[in-house]
Every structure is written in structure tokens, then in C-alpha cells.
Design an enzyme around this catalytic site. Structure first.
Site, short mmCIF file in Angstrom:
data_model
loop_
_atom_site.label_atom_id
_atom_site.label_comp_id
_atom_site.label_asym_id
_atom_site.label_seq_id
_atom_site.Cartn_x
_atom_site.Cartn_y
_atom_site.Cartn_z
N GLY A 202 -25.55 15.62 -73.23
CA GLY A 202 -25.99 16.18 -74.50
C GLY A 202 -26.07 17.68 -74.48
CG LEU A 228 -21.67 13.53 -76.38
CD1 LEU A 228 -20.43 14.26 -76.82
CD2 LEU A 228 -22.89 14.00 -77.14
CG ASP A 229 -21.64 14.95 -72.73
OD1 ASP A 229 -20.55 15.50 -72.88
OD2 ASP A 229 -22.70 15.40 -73.20
CB ALA A 230 -20.60 8.23 -71.35
#
Lengths: 285, 285, 285, 285
Positions: A202, A228-230
């Protein structure tokens, strides 16, 4: 005129004799394997392989290869891809207001450390227009508001199509791409996140890190997915910090991490060293 | 009953088709390659390969293999060795007065992290007699003076022979072995040196490092050759230090480096991951 | 208008009460210590201290300070220096044909990460003339042959004088400066050497590292002294390499190390964090 | 007979003149400051300081000190503590079924690298009874079920009281201590968690790391608070891993990280180098 060796990447269920089969296929068609890496993920029963073949002597061209290879690929239920090394990959850089990753990528490109073509830089700000144009790269300013977002994404797609872009690098691009957009470029969008994921996903990860009082900070480069960001992590790096480091120090030290890690991930992508499976990467370095 | 997979290691002049030839050989004799690593040293035109073969199904035994393999090996002018995984390697530890490496190796052995047999510990001091004997390892005290040196080395050889020792680990053994002795155990004596070689070879490396004011210290594990501290390096590790570190701090921090690096090198040797050429190692990790 | 805090650095024989004396001196003249670091080298009986004092409230100016401080300094036999933070340090960059360190320093300067003025770049080649001039820095081409060397060094001195240069950075400058020149700029010439010194001093360190087969490579930044590559080390960093790394890979990976390490050393020098004693540095980070 | 220097630790709101005041206080009572570290957290306006004072010459004893120091402490609103260095700290080790951290701590204690007394090892299993007893440490087996938990915690408290334990080390202790228990030992319970927190808190962190496909793994040592794995971090370390590392490899590599990181945190605690504020640590190394 090839600029690099032929690269063949394979992922399939593990089975006996794959290496021999692949090696024979190359050999039978006059090819010489210069590099071979393989990996058996015994946990999931999956097999991964990457070979580099010398172009000289290899008797198959792109069309013949497809036909000949199909039998092997079907037999082992392979996912595979090949890069014939006949042209450089075409990369687009997306950027917002932080310069360090852009500057670093352009420097590596300009000095030929990074063997790609960079036809365009795209940004939601005008900040780095002259930085791009001064080295002969077209700069496209696509400002984004909640109203214009989907329309601008369409313009972005057109730009990518028109410039025959192979993959995108988000060099600290602070807009979230839509699921539809992301789905159109699977394993072809590379992001740099300024934390050692999965910690501090995040926004404002250095502020999160400062508040948590960690003794290491990091940066992670990953393929972008819906989550997101994964997405699958390609490269990570960290450095030690301590109580004397202010948020500004973390940001400063992080900049160096980010550009190193992103440059590593981009190089590995460009050299076709990465295979993805189960949201993880196999990186044949 | 095999304790591990069959491991075949190869070094030869680089040539076309080696991988296919080796993979076919295994395949033709019912074998399944579980791991394959190769490396082409384009600088010297040398090729290195390591494969692990599943024992189940492989139709060749030690004697048949030798005959069958000879043709392949001769054709490519290979240096090669094979470990059939049927018994654990037998390791002797030589030690003087520093305990940390010994303690670390014994702990890894006792917890089965390190899959070896350790029949004997040999020392020029009596210091660690009970440490060895308490875990069931015979301790041999061979005190050394300039007069007794060659005679004690003879006794050491006898001990190694009698115990069918495969390789020696110098776990901070402070005596220099004679060229004749070293020559008898090529690539079979592993030393740990407490510096990042080639810096600070010789004695008292932490004192040398302190005097030079370096900002990193290290440890290096290498095979012993005639040339003191100049044998092929297997593993190295370093940590940052600064002006606050006294010589005592360097020694303390170094102890941790030394045991980690030595343990890594020993594991790689035990798992047949190391090939040596031109005084350098290829380590297939 | 001060751009930074006042920085006072002290080195002297260790003695009782120095910290109290210094703290009282500052306090007695209305000053507030914002940062204080000290180090006792018990091995050599030496004491080192660095304080940052808030300019606001401090009642001494440069001339009054000198008189008032003299008593303290004499009493403890101090070597000391002070930076009043009223102007940025002036740095000259010397460079030959490798661009990465120059590019990195200019980027950090341009983005104000590095708070210095860079009036001139000097080189024995014309290669980076436009790189310097495009960001408004004068570029001086001083080609050097064995005949012209001493004459060109004189021109260099003139340039440094005329531009009121405080310190020099050798950003991969491949000419050896004369002992006389070096003596004129004690602890004011920073070099980057592309190895983990003292290993691989001299020329072609990556080739030396490749031949030796080390498993780590490094970079070292140090003050230049008469003794080539043997000056006091300011910063060092290393990364792991293995048998797959060609000389070209070492050079590529090394470039990233070099620019990071050099940037660190330059920042520490600019912020007056470094004291030198007995050819070693105390770096108050 | 003191075993170490006097250590005074201070935390208070930042203010002018603290360093001078403290230095004078020591000086005025015949003391000599051997080490001084301070840190201003400008973000939160907090000041931290640690000094080591030579016992010889210092005219205050424990009782006089308290009275004399009170005025200084009140004036600056200080939290503070002092260790007179007259006796070793007394440490209890709690352990479940993993041996590596215990073995490592005992080795460092036995060789006097770690200057503590270890009167007891407590475990919910009998596994390491002889390991403790063979080096002369009492072993207390406190098996825990949901029914017996609070009763066993009471027995644990009694053991700690009876043995005058100063602090506890959870050396891979797999039971969760109750909030009441934790509250009784603030900043006196040190845990080792096998991940780079805040990533992979909770159970089976190496499995979590394997599933997420991270390229670094780590270990974190922290003070235990009510909030599981969320207490102030003392030390962290990481190493690189890649796709070839199985869960077993992560666990093996992690063992080495864990014992190093835990040993570091314990040493820093023993040497009174740690101050806690806002769930973060200041570690004066």
C-alpha cells in the site's frame, strides 16, 4: 542479424526424461545449447527449464520450429515461450513524480548495459518531459482524474499498440491500473514497490516502516496483478537501518535500493530469465 | 540402501551436444535426472556439469557404469567423478585451540543437518577431548613440535587410513601441513581462513584488518593447496564493521562468520556440489 | 544565512572530562548541541568527538570562537576543525572514461540529495564535456602524457584555486597524482577503488578478482595518500558473485557498488563526519 | 568487585543543555565518562542518552546517587535506569522443541562471550533436560495444556522469583504468555520470531514465506508485548533465497539467522544498550 541467443522457456508437470528430450530436439536440429538451467519444484510437482541456443547452425526458423516443437510440448503438457533474439524488446516506462528509477533505467539503456528499446515514457505529470526528450524518447503526458481514468487508460493502450510495446515498467508510477488493463499484459508489467513485501504494502511504506521501527528496509520488484502489491516477486533487496534514520533517511536509502532492484528485475525480464507459476517466480540467473 | 541420490560431476573442454549425450546416457539406462546444473566458462573454453540421478530404476551398478561411461568420458575428454549415495562421507576434523567451528560442526552433525560420519577429531592440543568424546567421537591428541612434525603427520595419515576418512576439515587448525601431505588429499582438505582472502592471508588477520582500518571483515573457506591460504575458494562471507569495533569485537563477529562459512563449504563438499579448475571453484548450489 | 548546523570535530589524547568541557563551552556561549558523537580508541589512547550545534543562539562568531576555543584546545592538545555551515562545500570531480560515478554524483547533486557546489569537472579526456556542460558545470580537458604531467598538474592546481575548491573526488580518474599534489590536499581527495581493499590494489582489480576466483567483490572509497590505494578507507561495500559471473558481469555489478560507495563517502565528507588518525577513519554516521 | 562499567540510560523530552548537565553531574562526582551516545528523535521531540562511567573514582554509591540524581531527572522529566555493573544479569531461557537457539546461547555463555548468569532453563517439553543439566543449569519441565496454563504460569513466576531472574529469553518457545504475565516483565522478555517482521507474523512463517515466493527471508528479535509479534524490534537480519530453496532449506537457513539475531539482541540487552519508546527501540551499539 540476431542480437542475442535463442531463448526457450518451459514449464510443465514434472516427468522423466524431459531434459534428454529437449536436449535431443535441439541437437537433432543442428543446435548447440550454450546455457541450460532447470528446476524441479518437488513441492508442487512442476518442472521449469530455460535454455539458450546458439543461432548459428540451428536449422529451424520460427515457423518450422512451431510445428516441430508442438509434439514435444504436447507430450509433456508444456507452457513455453521462445525469444529468437532477432530484435530488442520494446519497453515503455510509466512514471509519476519520482525521478530516480527513470534516471537509472535511462542511464543503463544509454550506456547499453540494458539491451532494450525504449520508444516512450508515459506519465500523469509533465515533470520529466525534457529528461525523456533530451535522449530522444517520446514523452506522453496522460494526466488522470477519477473521471478521465478509463479514457486515459484507453489512450495508453493505443500508445502501447502503436509503439509495439512488449512490456511496461512502472518506475514509481502512482496510479493504479484497472484489472482489465492488467489482464491484458500478463507478466508484462513490472512494478517497484518501496518495501520488502509483503510487509508495508500500500501507500507510504517508508512511513509505515519508520512507525514500526524495523531494523531493515527493502524494495521489491514484482509483476503486476489485480491484487495490489501482491503479484509474483521477481527481486528484493534490503539494507539495515537504525534509530538514527529519519523518514527522510529511509527515503534516501530506499531510492538506491529501488533503482538497483528494479534494474535487476528489468534485466532478468529482458533476458527471458523469469517463469511464473502459482504467483511465484523462477528466476534463472 | 542409498542415503542420497547418485551424483555425477563432469569437467571437460566445451563442445557441442554434451548435455544431450549425458541426458541420453542416463535415460538409456533407465535413469531419471532429478537435478541438472551446467556451466560453460567461455573465458577458458571449459564445460562443467553436475547431475543428480534417482537411484530407483537406474540399471547400472558401479562396475557396469565405469565401462559404459568410459566411452562418453573419453569422447569428450572428461574429468569426472560419481558418488553413488550409498554411504555417508567420512570426515575428520582437525582443530587447535579455538572451539567455535568445532562446536558448530558437531551441532550440525548431531542434529543431522550435516549428513556425514565423523569418526575422529584430531588436535595438537588436548583442549577439546571431552567435547568430542561426550558425543561419541574418538579424539586423537597429536602434539607437534618442529622435531616431531613429520612423524606426527605420519601418525595422522595412519589415523585417516584406518578410519577410511574421505576428507578433512581444518576447523581453525593452526599447524601448516606439509606439501607431501597436502598432495595426498587433493580437493579433500577444507580450511577456514578468518579474512576475506586474498586480503590478510597469513597469521592474525583480524589484527591486520584492525590496523588497516577496513570497513568490512570476512571469512573464506577454501581447499588447501601447497600455497598457504591461496587454494581455490569455496565460500566467503563478510560483515560491516566500523571504528567502534575493537580487535576483540572483530574476533567475536568473525567467529560467527567463520562457522557459517565453514559449514556452508562443508555442506557443499558433502553434497558433491564443487568442481575445481584453474585454482577456482564451480559450486553448483 | 546558514545552510546547515555548525559542526565541530575534535581529535586528541584521551583524558577525563573532555565531554563535559566541550558541552559546557557550547552551553556557556548560548549554544545548543543537536548531535554529539564520541569515540575512545582505547587501543591507541585517542579520543574523537563530533558535535552539531544549532546556529541560532550561539553567541560566538568565527573570530571570537577561535580565541575562546584556543584555551580548551590547548589544554587537551586537540586537533580540531569547525564548519560554520554558512556555505556549501565546493567539490571538483576528476574523471577519465568511465561514466557511472560521474552520472551518479551529478544526479544526487541535481536532485539536492548531495548538498555541494560543483563548479568544475576535470578530465584527461573530452568524453563527458557535454554531460557536464548540459547541467551548467564547466568542463576542463587536461590531457596528460608523461611529458605534460607536471605542467598539467600545475594547471589543475590553478583551476582548483581559481574555483576555491574545497575537495576533489576522483570518480574513476585513471591518472596517478604526484606526491606533491597529494600532499597539498590532505584528507581532501576522495578516490573510489573497484575492489575490497587491501585485496586487489592497483590496476584491473576485477580481472584480478576473476582470476583469484573470489566469491565476493567490492568497492572501497578512501582518502588519497602517497601510497597508492593505501589511504584511509572511508567506506566499503561488497556483493556476492559466483562462477557464473564473467569479468563483464563483475564489471557491471561493480559499477553499482562503486557509485553507491563513492556517494556514501562523499556525503560523509560533505557532512563533516570523518576524522582521520593513523591512516584509519572514524566515521560518525 | 564490579564486573563492568556503570551504565546510565536516559529518555526525556528534548531540551537544551542535557548533555552538559549530565556530563557535569558525572564530572562533579569524580566520574569519568568512557562512552557516551545520544540520539534526538526530532520527529517526536524525544532525547535518548547512554553513558558508561568508570567505577573507579566515582564518589556516589547507589543510595547517594538516587538522591543527587533526582534533581537532574526531575528537571528534565527523565525516565532513566542505571546498572552499577556489580553483578551479572540473571537470564532464564524458555524453550520448546527447537534446539538451535538454546545451543547457541549456551555456547556463548559457556565461552564467556555472553556475560550473564543462566540459573534456569524452562520448557513445556523434556527434550533438552540433559543439555541444560550437563552444563550445570537447572531444567524445569512445565508442560502446558489449556487447563493447566494459568497454573503453570504461576509456577513459572515462582521460579523466576526464586532465582532472581532479571530477564527472559524465548528461544523458540511456542506457548503464548498471558497479558498479565507479559505486563509483569516489561522490556524484560526477548523473543525470536522467524520472519522479517511485520511480514509473516503468527505461526509457520517459513511456510508463509515459501508460499508468497519472497526472495529474502529473515529473523526478528523483539521485546514481548501483549500484541503478538508486534513488540518493539531489537534486531533483524535477512538473507537472500531463491526458487531452488525448499521449505526445508528456508528452515535450515533460518536457523542460522535466528540464532545470530537472538544472540545480538540478548547481548545488547545485557549490555544495557536498548531504550524503548513508542514501541520502537533505540539501540546504542
Amino acid at each position: 542479424m540476431p542480437t542475442a541467443n535463442i531463448r526457450l522457456l518451459i514449464a510443465c508437470p514434472d516427468a522423466r526424461g524431459i531434459i534428454a528430450t529437449v536436449a535431443n530436439f535441439v541437437s537433432d536440429h543442428g543446435g548447440n545449447i550454450l546455457e541450460a538451467d532447470q528446476h524441479s519444484d518437488t513441492h508442487h510437482g512442476e518442472f521449469f527449464m530455460r535454455i539458450e541456443v546458439e543461432p548459428t547452425g540451428f536449422t529451424l526458423d520460427e515457423i518450422n520450429f512451431k510445428n516441430a516443437w508442438k509434439k514435444v510440448a504436447d507430450r509433456y503438457n508444456m507452457r513455453w515461450r521462445i525469444d529468437w533474439g532477432t530484435r530488442k524488446k520494446r519497453m515503455a516506462i510509466l512514471i509519476s513524480r519520482e525521478e530516480h528509477c527513470l534516471n537509472d533505467l535511462l542511464w543503463r539503456w544509454r550506456t547499453k548495459e540494458l539491451e532494450v528499446d525504449i520508444p516512450i515514457v508515459v506519465s500523469n505529470h509533465e515533470t520529466f518531459k525534457s529528461a525523456a526528450e533530451s535522449v530522444g524518447i517520446a514523452y506522453h503526458h496522460l494526466p488522470i482524474t477519477s473521471e478521465t481514468k478509463s479514457q486515459q487508460e484507453k489512450r495508453l493502450r493505443d500508445l502501447l499498440d502503436k509503439n509495439a510495446i512488449d512490456f511496461l515498467v512502472l518506475a514509481r508510477y502512482m496510479q493504479i491500473l484497472s484489472p482489465e488493463f492488467v489482464a491484458s499484459y500478463p507478466e508484462r508489467i513490472i512494478n517497484i514497490h518501496h518495501s520488502f513485501l509483503p510487509a508495508f504494502a500500500g501507500s507510504k511504506p517508508y512511513h509505515q516502516a519508520f512507525d514500526r521501527g524495523v531494523k531493515v528496509i527493502g524494495a521489491s520488484s514484482h509483476y503486476v496483478t489485480d491484487d495490489l502489491d501482491a503479484g509474483p516477486i521477481i527481486a528484493q533487496s534490503v539494507i539495515h537501518v537504525d534509530h538514527r534514520d529519519t523518514i527522510e533517511d529511509l527515503i534516501r536509502k530506499g531510492r538506491d535500493l529501488e533503482r538497483m532492484v528494479l534494474a535487476t528485475a528489468v534485466r532478468q525480464h529482458v533476458e527471458d530469465r523469469i517463469l511464473v507459476s502459482k504467483n511465484k517466480t523462477v528466476v534463472f540467473e
